[in-house]
Design a protein around this motif. Structure first.
Motif, mmCIF file in Angstrom:
data_model
loop_
_atom_site.group_PDB
_atom_site.id
_atom_site.type_symbol
_atom_site.label_atom_id
_atom_site.label_comp_id
_atom_site.label_asym_id
_atom_site.label_seq_id
_atom_site.Cartn_x
_atom_site.Cartn_y
_atom_site.Cartn_z
ATOM 1 N N ILE A 209 29.974 35.295 43.187
ATOM 2 C CA ILE A 209 30.611 35.721 41.935
ATOM 3 C C ILE A 209 31.995 36.256 42.281
ATOM 4 O O ILE A 209 32.128 37.251 42.997
ATOM 5 C CB ILE A 209 29.763 36.791 41.222
ATOM 6 N N ILE A 210 33.035 35.590 41.753
ATOM 7 C CA ILE A 210 34.399 35.766 42.266
ATOM 8 C C ILE A 210 35.374 36.195 41.176
ATOM 9 O O ILE A 210 35.454 35.575 40.111
ATOM 10 C CB ILE A 210 34.894 34.432 42.871
ATOM 11 N N ASP A 211 36.127 37.239 41.455
ATOM 12 C CA ASP A 211 37.304 37.599 40.671
ATOM 13 C C ASP A 211 38.491 37.609 41.638
ATOM 14 O O ASP A 211 38.606 38.511 42.466
ATOM 15 C CB ASP A 211 37.148 38.969 40.020
ATOM 16 N N PRO A 212 39.369 36.615 41.566
ATOM 17 C CA PRO A 212 40.459 36.532 42.544
ATOM 18 C C PRO A 212 41.443 37.684 42.444
ATOM 19 O O PRO A 212 41.977 38.138 43.454
ATOM 20 C CB PRO A 212 41.114 35.199 42.233
ATOM 21 N N ILE A 213 41.707 38.134 41.202
ATOM 22 C CA ILE A 213 42.497 39.360 41.006
ATOM 23 C C ILE A 213 41.874 40.133 39.853
ATOM 24 O O ILE A 213 41.972 39.723 38.693
ATOM 25 C CB ILE A 213 43.978 39.086 40.675
ATOM 26 N N ASP A 214 41.219 41.221 40.162
ATOM 27 C CA ASP A 214 40.758 42.126 39.111
ATOM 28 C C ASP A 214 41.872 43.136 38.872
ATOM 29 O O ASP A 214 42.270 43.852 39.791
ATOM 30 C CB ASP A 214 39.470 42.835 39.520
ATOM 31 N N GLY A 215 42.376 43.164 37.645
ATOM 32 C CA GLY A 215 43.559 43.963 37.342
ATOM 33 C C GLY A 215 44.803 43.096 37.298
ATOM 34 O O GLY A 215 45.869 43.499 37.786
ATOM 35 N N ILE B 284 47.403 48.573 41.637
ATOM 36 C CA ILE B 284 45.984 48.851 41.425
ATOM 37 C C ILE B 284 45.338 47.558 40.942
ATOM 38 O O ILE B 284 45.165 47.306 39.745
ATOM 39 C CB ILE B 284 45.779 50.010 40.421
ATOM 40 N N CYS B 285 45.038 46.692 41.878
ATOM 41 C CA CYS B 285 44.417 45.398 41.610
ATOM 42 C C CYS B 285 43.767 44.934 42.908
ATOM 43 O O CYS B 285 44.087 45.443 43.982
ATOM 44 C CB CYS B 285 45.435 44.379 41.096
ATOM 45 N N CYS B 286 42.857 43.969 42.814
ATOM 46 C CA CYS B 286 42.048 43.671 43.992
ATOM 47 C C CYS B 286 41.373 42.316 43.896
ATOM 48 O O CYS B 286 41.252 41.731 42.821
ATOM 49 C CB CYS B 286 40.978 44.753 44.163
ATOM 50 N N VAL B 287 40.906 41.856 45.040
ATOM 51 C CA VAL B 287 39.968 40.742 45.137
ATOM 52 C C VAL B 287 38.566 41.336 45.034
ATOM 53 O O VAL B 287 38.288 42.377 45.635
ATOM 54 C CB VAL B 287 40.091 40.015 46.485
ATOM 55 N N SER B 288 37.678 40.690 44.286
ATOM 56 C CA SER B 288 36.301 41.172 44.174
ATOM 57 C C SER B 288 35.348 39.984 44.306
ATOM 58 O O SER B 288 35.427 39.041 43.521
ATOM 59 C CB SER B 288 36.084 41.866 42.825
ATOM 60 N N ILE B 289 34.458 40.040 45.294
ATOM 61 C CA ILE B 289 33.505 38.957 45.532
ATOM 62 C C ILE B 289 32.124 39.556 45.786
ATOM 63 O O ILE B 289 31.953 40.408 46.661
ATOM 64 C CB ILE B 289 33.897 38.088 46.743
ATOM 65 N N GLY B 290 31.145 39.101 45.004
ATOM 66 C CA GLY B 290 29.761 39.493 45.227
ATOM 67 C C GLY B 290 28.915 38.273 45.524
ATOM 68 O O GLY B 290 29.254 37.153 45.119
ATOM 69 N N LEU B 291 27.811 38.466 46.224
ATOM 70 C CA LEU B 291 26.906 37.367 46.553
ATOM 71 C C LEU B 291 25.495 37.702 46.099
ATOM 72 O O LEU B 291 24.919 38.717 46.502
ATOM 73 C CB LEU B 291 26.908 37.106 48.067
ATOM 74 N N LEU B 292 24.964 36.839 45.230
ATOM 75 C CA LEU B 292 23.580 36.944 44.778
ATOM 76 C C LEU B 292 22.691 36.030 45.620
ATOM 77 O O LEU B 292 23.061 34.888 45.909
ATOM 78 C CB LEU B 292 23.457 36.504 43.313
ATOM 79 N N ILE C 171 47.702 37.481 47.491
ATOM 80 C CA ILE C 171 48.096 38.477 46.489
ATOM 81 C C ILE C 171 49.251 39.328 47.002
ATOM 82 O O ILE C 171 50.242 39.560 46.294
ATOM 83 C CB ILE C 171 46.886 39.371 46.135
ATOM 84 N N GLN C 172 49.144 39.796 48.217
ATOM 85 C CA GLN C 172 50.191 40.651 48.784
ATOM 86 C C GLN C 172 51.507 39.902 48.941
ATOM 87 O O GLN C 172 52.589 40.463 48.716
ATOM 88 C CB GLN C 172 49.735 41.209 50.126
ATOM 89 N N PRO D 157 44.848 44.814 48.821
ATOM 90 C CA PRO D 157 45.717 44.683 50.000
ATOM 91 C C PRO D 157 46.947 45.564 49.934
ATOM 92 O O PRO D 157 47.495 45.934 50.975
ATOM 93 C CB PRO D 157 46.091 43.194 49.990
ATOM 94 N N MET D 158 47.404 45.907 48.722
ATOM 95 C CA MET D 158 48.591 46.755 48.613
ATOM 96 C C MET D 158 48.315 48.175 49.106
ATOM 97 O O MET D 158 49.196 48.854 49.622
ATOM 98 C CB MET D 158 49.103 46.786 47.166
ATOM 99 N N MET D 159 47.094 48.645 48.939
ATOM 100 C CA MET D 159 46.707 49.969 49.422
ATOM 101 C C MET D 159 45.920 49.897 50.723
ATOM 102 O O MET D 159 45.482 50.935 51.242
ATOM 103 C CB MET D 159 45.889 50.693 48.344
ATOM 104 N N ASN D 160 45.715 48.680 51.236
ATOM 105 C CA ASN D 160 44.958 48.460 52.462
ATOM 106 C C ASN D 160 43.595 49.136 52.393
ATOM 107 O O ASN D 160 43.181 49.865 53.305
ATOM 108 C CB ASN D 160 45.728 48.956 53.691
ATOM 109 N N GLU D 161 42.867 48.881 51.306
ATOM 110 C CA GLU D 161 41.528 49.430 51.135
ATOM 111 C C GLU D 161 40.530 48.292 50.939
ATOM 112 O O GLU D 161 40.612 47.547 49.956
ATOM 113 C CB GLU D 161 41.474 50.395 49.959
#
Length: 265
Positions: free
Chosen positions: A80-86, A96-104, A19-20, A117-121
């Motif tokens: 559960i994967i969102d490669p780019i949320d936003g 203001i966008c991100c990788v989002s991954i959850g595990l059930l 993404i970055q 990654p753009m805000m390093n958070e």
């Protein structure tokens, strides 16, 4: 659990690098359902990398991902994967966008990571172990006075099938004189509730990949997440309310208010 965490972090960071690398660069953009419901080649590249890493280590695990859909297997684990949320933000060069991954595991969220990654958070949570931002523990705000709350919301590309338009709900918060922001990434909205930047968040018509990781992060940071009926939240719900806990009932009352009469919560 350690190997699961390591794979989660690896997949999250590797997708973040993609993404970055493309941010504010050149890439193809397509429309999904709706004129501004975008998907870019970067979404697809990041998603491919995430899935490749997960299945390389855990080939029997199930995948639920925004762009490629479901790859269900006979496993108690579902990623559960969102490669780019936003994605709209990303496509317009808004960081203001991100990788989002959850595990059930057996339908219970046990791990979640959200990385901008753009805000390093990098936000992370493990069930029962608290939540962190870049390795430092975080918690929701302690604000109890609803009149001084700072809120965030989002609007769906397709309006939900409800008896009341979401703009009417938004209007009620505005008429209370409350500051309400709209960032364009539900995952980041949830994480910013978790670390106390916002006191509450609500939105209609979200998908599991939008909320899975952020939901766990809010919970582990001491917050409360329900649907609009005030019931226990599922990542498959279409209504999401996340708060610091103190202002939750006040937000529910405004959301459920109809024609000047409050519904019973």
């Amino acid at each position: 659990m350690n190997e699961l965490k390591e794979v989660l972090m690896l997949a999250t960071r590797e997708a973040g690098k993609i993404i970055q690398a493309y941010f504010q660069g050149s890439f193809t953009i397509e429309n999904k359902e709706g004129i501004n419901n975008l998907v870019t080649e970067v979404d697809k590249r990041a998603e491919e990398k995430i899935i490749e890493i997960i299945l390389r280590h855990f080939p029997s695990h199930s995948i639920i991902s925004e762009e490629t859909g479901e790859k269900l297997q006979d496993s108690p684990y579902q990623w559960i994967i969102d490669p780019i949320d936003g994605t709209v933000n990303f496509a317009h060069g808004i960081p203001i966008c991100c990788v989002s991954i959850g595990l059930l595991h057996n339908n219970e969220l046990v791990l979640g990571a959200v990385y901008n990654p753009m805000m390093n958070e990098l936000f992370f949570a493990e069930k029962g172990q608290g939540a962190t931002l870049n390795g430092v523990p975080i918690s929701v705000s302690a604000k109890k006075d609803f009149r001084r709350a700072c809120l965030v919301t989002g609007f769906p590309y397709k309006w939900p099938n409800t008896t009341e338009h979401p703009i009417k709900v938004f209007e009620r918060f505005i008429l209370e004189g409350l500051p309400v922001r709209r960032l364009g990434s539900a995952a980041i909205d949830l994480c910013w509730v978790a670390c106390g930047r916002f006191d509450g968040f609500w939105e209609y018509n979200l998908s599991p990949w939008d909320v899975a990781a952020g939901y766990l992060i809010v919970q582990e940071a001491g917050g409360r997440v329900t649907n609009f009926a005030g019931n226990a939240f599922s990542v498959f719900d279409k209504e999401t309310l996340a708060t610091n806990g103190h202002i939750h009932d006040e937000m529910l009352r405004l959301i459920l208010h109809k024609n000047g009469i409050e519904k019973t919560i």
